[in-house]
Design a protein around this motif. Structure first.
Motif, PDB file in Angstrom:
ATOM      1  N   THR A 368       0.831  -1.208   0.000  1.00  0.00           N
ATOM      2  CA  THR A 368       0.000   0.000   0.000  1.00  0.00           C
ATOM      3  C   THR A 368       0.862   1.253   0.000  1.00  0.00           C
ATOM      4  OG1 THR A 368      -1.748  -1.175   1.189  1.00  0.00           O
ATOM      5  CG2 THR A 368      -1.819   1.233   1.225  1.00  0.00           C
ATOM      6  N   ALA A 369       1.963   1.237   0.784  1.00  0.00           N
ATOM      7  CA  ALA A 369       2.845   2.402   0.841  1.00  0.00           C
ATOM      8  C   ALA A 369       3.533   2.644  -0.504  1.00  0.00           C
ATOM      9  CB  ALA A 369       3.879   2.208   1.947  1.00  0.00           C
ATOM     10  N   VAL A 370       3.935   1.578  -1.193  1.00  0.00           N
ATOM     11  CA  VAL A 370       4.585   1.730  -2.497  1.00  0.00           C
ATOM     12  C   VAL A 370       3.617   2.342  -3.509  1.00  0.00           C
ATOM     13  CG1 VAL A 370       5.544   0.459  -4.450  1.00  0.00           C
ATOM     14  CG2 VAL A 370       6.282  -0.088  -2.127  1.00  0.00           C
ATOM     15  N   VAL A 371       2.396   1.835  -3.549  1.00  0.00           N
ATOM     16  CA  VAL A 371       1.401   2.378  -4.488  1.00  0.00           C
ATOM     17  C   VAL A 371       1.122   3.844  -4.176  1.00  0.00           C
ATOM     18  CG1 VAL A 371      -0.994   2.192  -5.238  1.00  0.00           C
ATOM     19  CG2 VAL A 371       0.368   0.130  -4.909  1.00  0.00           C
ATOM     20  N   LEU A 372       0.979   4.178  -2.882  1.00  0.00           N
ATOM     21  CA  LEU A 372       0.711   5.566  -2.506  1.00  0.00           C
ATOM     22  C   LEU A 372       1.876   6.468  -2.869  1.00  0.00           C
ATOM     23  CD1 LEU A 372      -1.150   7.580  -1.093  1.00  0.00           C
ATOM     24  CD2 LEU A 372      -0.092   6.946   1.084  1.00  0.00           C
ATOM     25  N   ALA A 373       3.105   6.007  -2.601  1.00  0.00           N
ATOM     26  CA  ALA A 373       4.276   6.813  -2.926  1.00  0.00           C
ATOM     27  C   ALA A 373       4.390   7.036  -4.420  1.00  0.00           C
ATOM     28  CB  ALA A 373       5.539   6.132  -2.388  1.00  0.00           C
ATOM     29  N   ALA A 374       4.118   5.990  -5.202  1.00  0.00           N
ATOM     30  CA  ALA A 374       4.190   6.138  -6.654  1.00  0.00           C
ATOM     31  C   ALA A 374       3.142   7.117  -7.166  1.00  0.00           C
ATOM     32  CB  ALA A 374       4.019   4.772  -7.318  1.00  0.00           C
ATOM     33  N   ALA A 375       1.943   7.053  -6.609  1.00  0.00           N
ATOM     34  CA  ALA A 375       0.878   7.954  -7.052  1.00  0.00           C
ATOM     35  C   ALA A 375       1.213   9.405  -6.708  1.00  0.00           C
ATOM     36  CB  ALA A 375      -0.449   7.542  -6.411  1.00  0.00           C
ATOM     37  N   PRO A 392      11.471  12.723  -0.561  1.00  0.00           N
ATOM     38  CA  PRO A 392      10.869  12.406   0.751  1.00  0.00           C
ATOM     39  C   PRO A 392       9.714  11.415   0.668  1.00  0.00           C
ATOM     40  CG  PRO A 392      11.265  14.764   0.557  1.00  0.00           C
ATOM     41  CD  PRO A 392      11.524  14.174  -0.789  1.00  0.00           C
ATOM     42  N   VAL A 393       9.014  11.353  -0.473  1.00  0.00           N
ATOM     43  CA  VAL A 393       7.886  10.429  -0.588  1.00  0.00           C
ATOM     44  C   VAL A 393       8.360   8.983  -0.564  1.00  0.00           C
ATOM     45  CG1 VAL A 393       5.936   9.760  -2.054  1.00  0.00           C
ATOM     46  CG2 VAL A 393       6.608  12.162  -1.884  1.00  0.00           C
ATOM     47  N   LEU A 394       9.614   8.766  -0.995  1.00  0.00           N
ATOM     48  CA  LEU A 394      10.137   7.399  -1.039  1.00  0.00           C
ATOM     49  C   LEU A 394      10.346   6.810   0.342  1.00  0.00           C
ATOM     50  CD1 LEU A 394      12.753   7.895  -3.920  1.00  0.00           C
ATOM     51  CD2 LEU A 394      10.367   7.137  -4.072  1.00  0.00           C
ATOM     52  N   VAL A 395      10.230   7.630   1.365  1.00  0.00           N
ATOM     53  CA  VAL A 395      10.389   7.137   2.736  1.00  0.00           C
ATOM     54  C   VAL A 395       9.153   6.351   3.186  1.00  0.00           C
ATOM     55  CG1 VAL A 395      10.824   7.862   5.136  1.00  0.00           C
ATOM     56  CG2 VAL A 395      11.895   9.090   3.254  1.00  0.00           C
ATOM     57  N   LEU A 396       8.033   6.530   2.500  1.00  0.00           N
ATOM     58  CA  LEU A 396       6.794   5.870   2.918  1.00  0.00           C
ATOM     59  C   LEU A 396       6.924   4.349   3.009  1.00  0.00           C
ATOM     60  CD1 LEU A 396       4.020   7.934   1.045  1.00  0.00           C
ATOM     61  CD2 LEU A 396       4.517   7.885   3.495  1.00  0.00           C
ATOM     62  N   PRO A 397       7.493   3.666   2.005  1.00  0.00           N
ATOM     63  CA  PRO A 397       7.639   2.206   2.163  1.00  0.00           C
ATOM     64  C   PRO A 397       8.506   1.817   3.345  1.00  0.00           C
ATOM     65  CG  PRO A 397       7.860   2.839  -0.143  1.00  0.00           C
ATOM     66  CD  PRO A 397       7.863   4.104   0.648  1.00  0.00           C
ATOM     67  N   LEU A 398       9.547   2.606   3.623  1.00  0.00           N
ATOM     68  CA  LEU A 398      10.392   2.289   4.779  1.00  0.00           C
ATOM     69  C   LEU A 398       9.631   2.493   6.084  1.00  0.00           C
ATOM     70  CD1 LEU A 398      13.766   3.944   3.648  1.00  0.00           C
ATOM     71  CD2 LEU A 398      13.100   1.525   3.526  1.00  0.00           C
ATOM     72  N   ALA A 399       8.801   3.537   6.136  1.00  0.00           N
ATOM     73  CA  ALA A 399       8.010   3.780   7.349  1.00  0.00           C
ATOM     74  C   ALA A 399       6.964   2.699   7.565  1.00  0.00           C
ATOM     75  CB  ALA A 399       7.337   5.148   7.266  1.00  0.00           C
TER      76      ALA A 399
END
Length: 518
Positions: A368-375, A392-399
């Motif tokens: 879900t985080a990857v899809v959200l970050a990509a969008a 900074p958006v790429l941090v979402l999958p790590l979080a």
């Protein structure tokens, strides 16, 4: 003021207390306040016409009619409430459907020595017109009626050890305090979302009011010179906002839970709380199917939680089911053990759901985080923004990784001392404890993704709270064995012959691995 009239004989229609003649007209005037204000403004613009004062007469007369056309009675095993003049409305419910009885007193009720008795029947009614409320009883009369309602309802469904119903006229045992408010619990108030929501509402309402009075038109932002750098002003604003949220949370906690006390008397749990508006709730002990320990992330990090009761016929959204407000987890567990008459379910170690369920937690959170970050990143990139602007958006999958790990650790279930225990969630973790005797059926639900890894969601159907308790992503053998251990007379007829394999760990001894046919 003269003493209230004695109650009418049992079975006859009774009116509410005459002192409600001072309450209903005021309420109707408040309800009609917007049109009344418009009427007065129109009258003032016309030079102060006398007809503008006639608008007050209408709500006052409606308030008088509300009292004169409202009556109630308890007869033939039913509670009946009758109200209305042109459109007569009669509410009726059997006494054996009484789940809770609340006594609520607003400030004007408290001044007059009155209270509102609200009968919770679990009928699912949501509108005020369908509420069975006796609004305007003397406090002593309401307390006596509450005891009679609960005692009569219990006598309809509860039998003693010899099969004879308990004596409804036996004097109740003295109340025993189980837990009372500790002001040290105020430290948990800012850790809930209620303060943030209320603060946002206050700021939003304030902005609308200032916008309607055109105050912003006279403010020149270019004239603001505070002598602080921009980032310092932002940090200062965040600090002020945090202080405001904390203050609102603490005040709201005190207003809601002042004088909080949970006591137990013969066959009932009694909860009392409230500063401005007091509320006393009584739960029939036989209707309490279990408890839920809620641990939102903020409370859990601080070692706190809250406790609600799973009451048959009463929705989980009802405030009547709250047993302990945000408090230390040790207090919540102790009270939960007292309500369940056993501390084992609230302290038992839970059985994990295995590596497949753990992988599913990581897949859903990180995916879900990857899809959200990509969008989010695709929009500025398509508009020509440099790549580092979206870094900074790429941090979402790590979080999402620690979030998934916490969800995996929180997943589990157990069968302990006659109670099904199920835990799940992370941001709003909850641990349900449902008495086996209140489980009326099991549902096994599995999506295509669950089936391909051998998982299912086991749903216990019950008449209490949200009508079900779900054990998420449990391996199929464990799910079937748990259902068989709780309702063997229902489940076993659908099972294939048990194998000779040892029982799954955490379900119980003396049972083979149960499998559904096919």
């Amino acid at each position: 003021m003269s003493a209230p009239a004695p109650p009418a004989p049992p079975g006859e229609w009774q009116r509410l207390d005459p002192r409600m003649l001072l309450v209903h007209p005021v309420r109707e005037v408040v309800r009609f306040l917007p049109p009344l204000v418009g009427l007065f403004l129109a009258g003032a613009a016309s030079g102060g016409q006398p007809w503008q004062f006639l608008g007050i007469v209408v709500p006052v007369v409606l308030g008088l009619f509300r009292y004169l056309t409202t009556s109630f009675r308890i007869a033939a095993g039913r509670v009946e409430l009758k109200r209305g003049l042109l459109s007569r409305h009669v509410l009726s419910t059997p006494l054996d459907r009484v789940r809770t009885v609340d006594l609520t007193a607003s400030p004007i009720h408290r001044v007059l020595g009155l209270t509102t008795l609200r009968i919770g029947t679990g009928t699912g009614a949501s509108g005020d017109d369908d509420d069975l409320d006796l609004d305007g009883l003397p406090v002593a009369r309401a307390q006596e009626l509450r005891a009679d309602l609960l005692r009569t309802a219990r006598a309809e469904v509860v039998a003693g050890p010899d099969g004879v119903p308990d004596d409804p006229d036996a004097p109740p045992a003295p109340e025993r305090p189980v837990v009372e408010l500790d002001l040290a619990w105020l430290r948990y108030a800012p850790l809930t979302t209620s303060g943030l929501v209320v603060t946002a509402g206050i700021l939003g309402l304030g902005g609308q009011v200032l916008g309607n009075v055109d105050l912003w038109d006279e403010v020149d932002p270019t004239s603001w010179h505070v002598g602080l750098p921009g980032w310092t002003a932002v940090l200062l604003g965040l600090v002020v906002l945090a202080v405001l949220v904390v203050a609102v949370s603490v005040v709201g906690y005190l207003v809601t839970n002042w004088g909080f006390a949970l006591t137990r008397s013969r066959g009932s749990w009694h909860l009392r709380r409230g500063l401005v508006t007091t509320r006393e709730t009584s739960l029939d002990e036989e209707r309490v199917a279990g408890v839920t320990v809620g641990e939102p992330l903020g409370l859990r990090l601080a070692g706190g939680g809250r406790l609600t009761a799973i009451v048959t016929g009463l929705g989980s959204a009802s405030g009547s089911s709250t047993l302990v407000p945000p408090a230390p987890l040790a207090v919540v567990q102790r009270v939960g053990g007292a309500v369940l008459a056993s501390t084992a379910p609230v302290t038992v170690a839970l059985t994990g759901h295995g590596p497949a369920a753990t992988r599913r937690r990581y897949t859903r959170a990180v995916g879900t985080a990857v899809v959200l970050a990509a969008a989010v990143a695709s929009v500025p990139l398509l508009l020509g923004a440099p790549w580092w602007a979206v870094a900074p958006v790429l941090v979402l999958p790590l979080a999402a990784l620690p979030l998934a790990a916490d969800r995996a650790r929180g997943l589990g279930h157990a069968l302990s001392d006659g109670h099904v225990v199920a835990r799940s969630g992370t941001l709003a973790r909850r641990r349900d404890h449902l008495e086996v005797d209140h489980v009326i059926g099991w549902n096994l639900r599995a999506t295509w993704f669950q089936r391909r890894v051998g998982l299912t969601s086991l749903v216990a159907t019950t008449a209490g709270g949200p009508q079900s308790v779900t054990v998420l992503d449990v391996p199929e053998p464990l799910a079937v064995a748990l259902a068989d251990a709780t309702l063997p007379h229902v489940v076993r007829q659908f099972l294939a012959p048990a194998s000779q394999d040892p029982p799954p760990e955490g379900v119980g001894e003396g049972r083979g691995t149960a499998r559904l046919p096919g």
